[in-house]
Design a protein around this motif. Sequence first.
Motif, PDB file in Angstrom:
ATOM      1  N   CYS A  51       0.820  -1.218   0.000  1.00 16.49           N
ATOM      2  CA  CYS A  51       0.000   0.000   0.000  1.00 16.49           C
ATOM      3  C   CYS A  51       0.854   1.269   0.000  1.00 16.49           C
ATOM      4  N   ALA A  52       2.183   1.115   0.019  1.00 10.69           N
ATOM      5  CA  ALA A  52       3.054   2.292   0.073  1.00 10.69           C
ATOM      6  C   ALA A  52       3.836   2.484  -1.217  1.00 10.69           C
ATOM      7  N   THR A  53       3.520   1.711  -2.252  1.00 12.01           N
ATOM      8  CA  THR A  53       4.281   1.840  -3.496  1.00 12.01           C
ATOM      9  C   THR A  53       4.046   3.197  -4.149  1.00 12.01           C
ATOM     10  N   MET A  54       5.102   3.749  -4.730  1.00  8.37           N
ATOM     11  CA  MET A  54       5.027   5.038  -5.408  1.00  8.37           C
ATOM     12  C   MET A  54       5.105   4.872  -6.925  1.00  8.37           C
ATOM     13  N   GLU A  55       5.070   3.629  -7.405  1.00 10.89           N
ATOM     14  CA  GLU A  55       5.172   3.405  -8.840  1.00 10.89           C
ATOM     15  C   GLU A  55       3.909   3.891  -9.537  1.00 10.89           C
ATOM     16  N   PRO A  56       4.064   4.613 -10.665  1.00  7.05           N
ATOM     17  CA  PRO A  56       2.874   5.109 -11.378  1.00  7.05           C
ATOM     18  C   PRO A  56       2.054   3.965 -11.958  1.00  7.05           C
ATOM     19  N   GLY A  57       0.740   4.136 -11.952  1.00  9.58           N
ATOM     20  CA  GLY A  57      -0.143   3.142 -12.541  1.00  9.58           C
ATOM     21  C   GLY A  57      -0.439   1.967 -11.641  1.00  9.58           C
ATOM     22  N   VAL A  74      -6.806 -11.134   1.576  1.00 19.07           N
ATOM     23  CA  VAL A  74      -6.019  -9.979   1.149  1.00 19.07           C
ATOM     24  C   VAL A  74      -5.300  -9.405   2.365  1.00 19.07           C
ATOM     25  N   VAL A  75      -3.991  -9.224   2.229  1.00 20.41           N
ATOM     26  CA  VAL A  75      -3.171  -8.654   3.300  1.00 20.41           C
ATOM     27  C   VAL A  75      -2.616  -7.323   2.794  1.00 20.41           C
ATOM     28  N   LEU A  76      -3.128  -6.227   3.330  1.00 26.02           N
ATOM     29  CA  LEU A  76      -2.662  -4.899   2.936  1.00 26.02           C
ATOM     30  C   LEU A  76      -1.490  -4.527   3.826  1.00 26.02           C
ATOM     31  N   ASN A  77      -0.298  -4.521   3.240  1.00 27.06           N
ATOM     32  CA  ASN A  77       0.946  -4.411   3.999  1.00 27.06           C
ATOM     33  C   ASN A  77       1.474  -2.972   4.026  1.00 27.06           C
ATOM     34  N   LYS A  78       2.432  -2.758   4.945  1.00 24.17           N
ATOM     35  CA  LYS A  78       3.159  -1.484   5.127  1.00 24.17           C
ATOM     36  C   LYS A  78       2.238  -0.392   5.679  1.00 24.17           C
ATOM     37  N   ALA A  79       1.354  -0.824   6.595  1.00 23.60           N
ATOM     38  CA  ALA A  79       0.426   0.134   7.200  1.00 23.60           C
ATOM     39  C   ALA A  79       1.121   1.085   8.163  1.00 23.60           C
ATOM     40  N   ASP A  80       2.424   0.874   8.446  1.00 21.46           N
ATOM     41  CA  ASP A  80       3.166   1.801   9.304  1.00 21.46           C
ATOM     42  C   ASP A  80       3.407   3.141   8.609  1.00 21.46           C
ATOM     43  N   ARG A 118      -1.685   3.527   5.245  1.00 19.24           N
ATOM     44  CA  ARG A 118      -2.827   3.151   6.090  1.00 19.24           C
ATOM     45  C   ARG A 118      -4.115   3.802   5.579  1.00 19.24           C
ATOM     46  N   GLU A 119      -4.012   5.047   5.166  1.00 19.15           N
ATOM     47  CA  GLU A 119      -5.198   5.716   4.626  1.00 19.15           C
ATOM     48  C   GLU A 119      -5.694   5.024   3.361  1.00 19.15           C
ATOM     49  N   LEU A 120      -4.745   4.623   2.504  1.00 14.68           N
ATOM     50  CA  LEU A 120      -5.120   3.928   1.270  1.00 14.68           C
ATOM     51  C   LEU A 120      -5.742   2.574   1.587  1.00 14.68           C
ATOM     52  N   ALA A 121      -5.211   1.860   2.599  1.00 13.20           N
ATOM     53  CA  ALA A 121      -5.761   0.560   2.989  1.00 13.20           C
ATOM     54  C   ALA A 121      -7.209   0.708   3.458  1.00 13.20           C
ATOM     55  N   GLU A 122      -7.477   1.751   4.263  1.00 11.12           N
ATOM     56  CA  GLU A 122      -8.843   1.974   4.731  1.00 11.12           C
ATOM     57  C   GLU A 122      -9.781   2.298   3.572  1.00 11.12           C
ATOM     58  N   LEU A 123      -9.237   2.950   2.548  1.00 13.17           N
ATOM     59  CA  LEU A 123     -10.053   3.357   1.407  1.00 13.17           C
ATOM     60  C   LEU A 123     -10.462   2.166   0.537  1.00 13.17           C
TER      61      LEU A 123
END
Length: 450
Positions: free
Chosen positions: A247-253, A280-286, A291-296
């Motif tokens: 959930c923390a990737t900065m890669e475009p697309g 589904v395991v949404l990782n890197k919530a630290d 974390r905001e993206l995971a909640e979304l």
Amino acid sequence: MPDFVDQVVLHVKAGDGGNGCASIHREKFKPLGGPDGGNGGRGGDVILEVDPNTATLLDYHRRPHRKAENGKQGQGSNRDGANGEDVILPVPNGTVVKDARTGEVLVDLIGAGTRYVIAQGGHGGLGNAALATARRKAPGFALLGEPGDGLDVMLELKSVADVALVGFPSAGKSSLIAALSAAKPKIADYPFTTLVPNLGVVTAGDTVFTVADVPGLIPGASQGKGLGHEFLRHVERCDMLAHVIDCATMEPGRDPVSDYEVIEAELAAYGKLEDRPRIVVLNKADVPDARELAELVTPEFEERGLRVFTVSAATHDGLRELTYAMGEWVAAARASKPVEEPTRLVIRPKQLGDAGFKVRRVNENLFQVTGEKPERWIRQTDFTNDEAVGYLADRLERLGVEEELAKAGATAGAEVVIGPMEGGYVFDWQPTLSAESTRQGPRGTDNRLG
């Protein structure tokens, strides 16, 4: 050196049988004590045994050559040689054993304690005491021990782990398995850090299960791109799939939903995985934005009927809930499976009336004899001893080899090969009416296997 191996070629060699002993009993005032040579010991077998405590084939990757002990040579005073020690190789439950040369499946080992003799030790040679008869009261020879089987086999695990962690490279799968278990995988921030599967043992209450962190997927993997089928082969043999999404990737697309859909498309294109349950395991919530993206995106995954867990492998946040959820599913899946029955090994006896050998005419003056008995007798014979050669000729005649050679058109002086054309024993055949008709020269002479 990898820390998990699920496929390996194993080179095995059973022990050779010990040679028999040719000895005459010697004692004061007893000049004709008779033969007292003991038999050689049997070579040890190489045995595969299913061990519930063995999870991988790593030990055989490190040491792929395994050999059993040879049998000891017989001695005088009727002392038989000791048998060689067997080598028992523990393998995980569900190990498939294949011939490394042909790919033929030899056995599928299932059930704790199931054993399979992969290489049989050679029989020990008879000493001259065992060879003595009313006609041959004091044999001056003994039989050689037979060589043990030697072959290359491929061991392949049919079932790797209970849960497979799938996802893009650098999604945090290695970090997650390190946090869930005591595994110490290589971790770095670049694609394809994991080139071989890592296996972790996880405990959730009373349930102990295994989690496999396997190489990352990329688009086109189902057609072999990247690590491709090598990855999917591991996933195919796990019972549950856990999508680990960065959930923390900065890669475009890229975003969690599109990452999930790309991986699912590759799994669907590969096939064989439709019935595997997913989470589904949404990782890197630290990371705050993660974390905001995971909640979304959590509601969107839940609408698809997926259980969602937001975790951080770095801070261990959410790992307890994930661990116990996996444990509950694994326990339920195990309870629903039928009890595995040990592999039933089938023994096929030889057909009644089988002569035990075959004679083939190769060309006008060349004949080949094949069969277990004649080939074994060749291996047992000391060709430096004329009396031993005469004994071999007697055995071949009693078996009917001489008669079959005559039927096949062999004449005096014909070249005969016993065993394979390359490496078999070759001699010029001299036909006789019976073994007795040849016993006209000094002891130990015989012209039939010249």
